[in-house]
Design a protein around this motif. Structure first.
Motif, short mmCIF file in Angstrom:
data_model
loop_
_atom_site.label_atom_id
_atom_site.label_comp_id
_atom_site.label_asym_id
_atom_site.label_seq_id
_atom_site.Cartn_x
_atom_site.Cartn_y
_atom_site.Cartn_z
N ASP A 63 -19.96 -45.85 -31.28
CA ASP A 63 -20.77 -46.62 -32.22
C ASP A 63 -21.74 -47.53 -31.49
OD1 ASP A 63 -19.42 -45.43 -34.30
OD2 ASP A 63 -18.07 -47.12 -34.67
N HIS A 64 -21.25 -48.21 -30.45
CA HIS A 64 -22.12 -49.12 -29.70
C HIS A 64 -23.22 -48.36 -28.96
CE1 HIS A 64 -23.33 -52.64 -27.43
NE2 HIS A 64 -23.20 -51.94 -26.31
N ALA A 65 -22.85 -47.27 -28.30
CA ALA A 65 -23.83 -46.49 -27.54
C ALA A 65 -24.91 -45.92 -28.45
CB ALA A 65 -23.13 -45.37 -26.78
N PHE A 66 -24.51 -45.38 -29.60
CA PHE A 66 -25.49 -44.83 -30.54
C PHE A 66 -26.43 -45.93 -31.03
CE2 PHE A 66 -22.05 -41.58 -31.81
CZ PHE A 66 -22.45 -40.71 -30.80
N ALA A 67 -25.89 -47.10 -31.32
CA ALA A 67 -26.72 -48.20 -31.83
C ALA A 67 -27.73 -48.65 -30.78
CB ALA A 67 -25.84 -49.38 -32.25
N VAL A 68 -27.31 -48.73 -29.51
CA VAL A 68 -28.21 -49.14 -28.44
C VAL A 68 -29.35 -48.14 -28.29
CG1 VAL A 68 -28.42 -49.45 -25.94
CG2 VAL A 68 -26.52 -50.50 -27.17
N ILE A 69 -29.02 -46.85 -28.20
CA ILE A 69 -30.04 -45.82 -28.02
C ILE A 69 -30.98 -45.77 -29.22
CG2 ILE A 69 -30.45 -43.35 -27.76
CD1 ILE A 69 -29.36 -44.73 -25.25
N ARG A 70 -30.41 -45.89 -30.42
CA ARG A 70 -31.23 -45.86 -31.63
C ARG A 70 -32.27 -46.98 -31.62
NH1 ARG A 70 -27.32 -45.27 -34.92
NH2 ARG A 70 -26.92 -47.47 -35.30
N TYR A 101 -21.90 -43.21 -20.09
CA TYR A 101 -20.86 -42.85 -21.05
C TYR A 101 -21.29 -41.66 -21.91
CZ TYR A 101 -17.97 -42.98 -25.22
OH TYR A 101 -17.15 -42.61 -26.27
N LEU A 102 -22.53 -41.69 -22.38
CA LEU A 102 -23.01 -40.62 -23.24
C LEU A 102 -23.13 -39.30 -22.47
CD1 LEU A 102 -25.66 -42.61 -25.29
CD2 LEU A 102 -23.47 -41.72 -26.10
N MET A 103 -23.50 -39.37 -21.20
CA MET A 103 -23.55 -38.15 -20.40
C MET A 103 -22.15 -37.57 -20.21
SD MET A 103 -26.57 -38.54 -17.55
CE MET A 103 -26.16 -40.18 -16.94
N ARG A 104 -21.18 -38.45 -20.01
CA ARG A 104 -19.79 -37.98 -19.90
C ARG A 104 -19.36 -37.31 -21.21
NH1 ARG A 104 -17.88 -37.84 -14.63
NH2 ARG A 104 -18.21 -39.84 -13.59
N ALA A 105 -19.76 -37.89 -22.34
CA ALA A 105 -19.40 -37.32 -23.63
C ALA A 105 -20.01 -35.93 -23.79
CB ALA A 105 -19.85 -38.25 -24.76
N MET A 106 -21.27 -35.78 -23.37
CA MET A 106 -21.92 -34.47 -23.47
C MET A 106 -21.26 -33.46 -22.53
SD MET A 106 -24.28 -34.77 -25.76
CE MET A 106 -23.13 -35.88 -26.54
N GLN A 107 -20.92 -33.91 -21.32
CA GLN A 107 -20.29 -33.01 -20.35
C GLN A 107 -18.93 -32.54 -20.82
OE1 GLN A 107 -20.43 -35.67 -16.97
NE2 GLN A 107 -22.04 -34.49 -15.97
N SER A 108 -18.23 -33.40 -21.55
CA SER A 108 -16.87 -33.05 -21.99
C SER A 108 -16.87 -31.95 -23.03
CB SER A 108 -16.16 -34.28 -22.54
OG SER A 108 -16.74 -34.70 -23.77
N GLY A 109 -17.99 -31.80 -23.76
CA GLY A 109 -18.06 -30.77 -24.79
C GLY A 109 -17.03 -30.98 -25.88
N GLY A 110 -16.56 -29.89 -26.47
CA GLY A 110 -15.54 -29.99 -27.50
C GLY A 110 -16.06 -30.64 -28.77
N PRO A 111 -15.18 -30.89 -29.71
CA PRO A 111 -15.59 -31.46 -30.99
C PRO A 111 -16.31 -32.81 -30.86
CG PRO A 111 -13.36 -30.60 -31.15
CD PRO A 111 -13.74 -30.54 -29.71
#
Length: 221
Positions: A63-70, A101-111
């Motif tokens: 939530d925090h990361a999305f808000a910052v990028i937005r 953090y967001l790059m790690r989330a993308m790298q992890s894939g999955g749902p």
């Protein structure tokens, strides 16, 4: 007394979330609650008190990361974007934990990775629409397709650049600053002035595609 406790709770919650962002960015999403608690200077029990579980902590980081990028994108694509460009370039290192953090989330894939990507696309639809309405962005014949491609391109380029680093960077903030410096001119040049010298390739494609979408030129007016 209750308001003081609420402020303390909010401060502790933010400190834990920020520690988690930094730790996840540095060491990946497999990091445990105990390491994050140590970084935040709290007990693992307090982390669970505030977030319930590691998944709950990940939700708060999302939530925090999305808000910052937005917000960064909204400012960059709005009428004041050019005035804010130098400010954003100077402070890009501040966004390193969020970006990492967001790059790690993308790298992890999955749902969760797919959900994060779709969230980016959904957010982009909002701030791109605002940019078109403000006259700072050109409208597209297929806005959803353009946004999806831009999101894939931006994230994909950053992920590939990081993956090609050998050895991996110890200082993500310094790497992000260098990466931004390397791509800013070619990216802004391509987006502002284009790459092709005429529209023959676009016209050839539009004549090939059955029922091509028409660009809404009134969207920017």
């Amino acid at each position: 007394m209750r308001s003081v406790e609420s402020r303390d709770d909010a401060t502790a919650r933010s400190r834990i979330r920020d520690a988690a962002l930094r730790r996840f960015a540095a060491d990946g999403l497999g990091v445990g609650i105990r390491a994050i608690a140590t970084d935040a200077g709290v007990s693992p029990a307090l982390v669970l008190h505030h977030f319930g579980s590691k998944d709950g902590l990940r939700d708060a980081c999302d939530d925090h990361a999305f808000a910052v990028i937005r917000e960064v994108k909204r400012v960059a694509l709005g009428p004041t974007g050019p005035d804010q460009l130098l400010v954003q370039l100077a402070s890009v290192a501040e966004y390193a934990p969020v970006a990492g953090y967001l790059m790690r989330a993308m790298q992890s894939g999955g749902p969760r990775g797919r959900e994060a990507f779709e969230h980016f696309v959904s957010d982009a639809e909002q701030y791109v629409a605002e940019g078109v309405a403000a006259g700072t962005l050109r409208p597209s014949r297929d806005e959803k397709a353009r946004i999806r491609w831009l999101t894939l391109s931006g994230m994909g380029a950053m992920l590939l650049a990081l993956a090609l680093e050998d050895p991996p960077p110890d200082d993500l903030a310094a790497w992000l600053q260098r990466y931004t410096a390397e791509i800013s001119l070619p990216a802004l040049e391509a987006f502002t002035e284009g790459v092709l010298t005429d529209r023959r390739m676009l016209d050839a494609y539009l004549s090939y595609v059955s029922d091509p979408p028409a660009r809404d030129e009134t969207a920017a007016s």
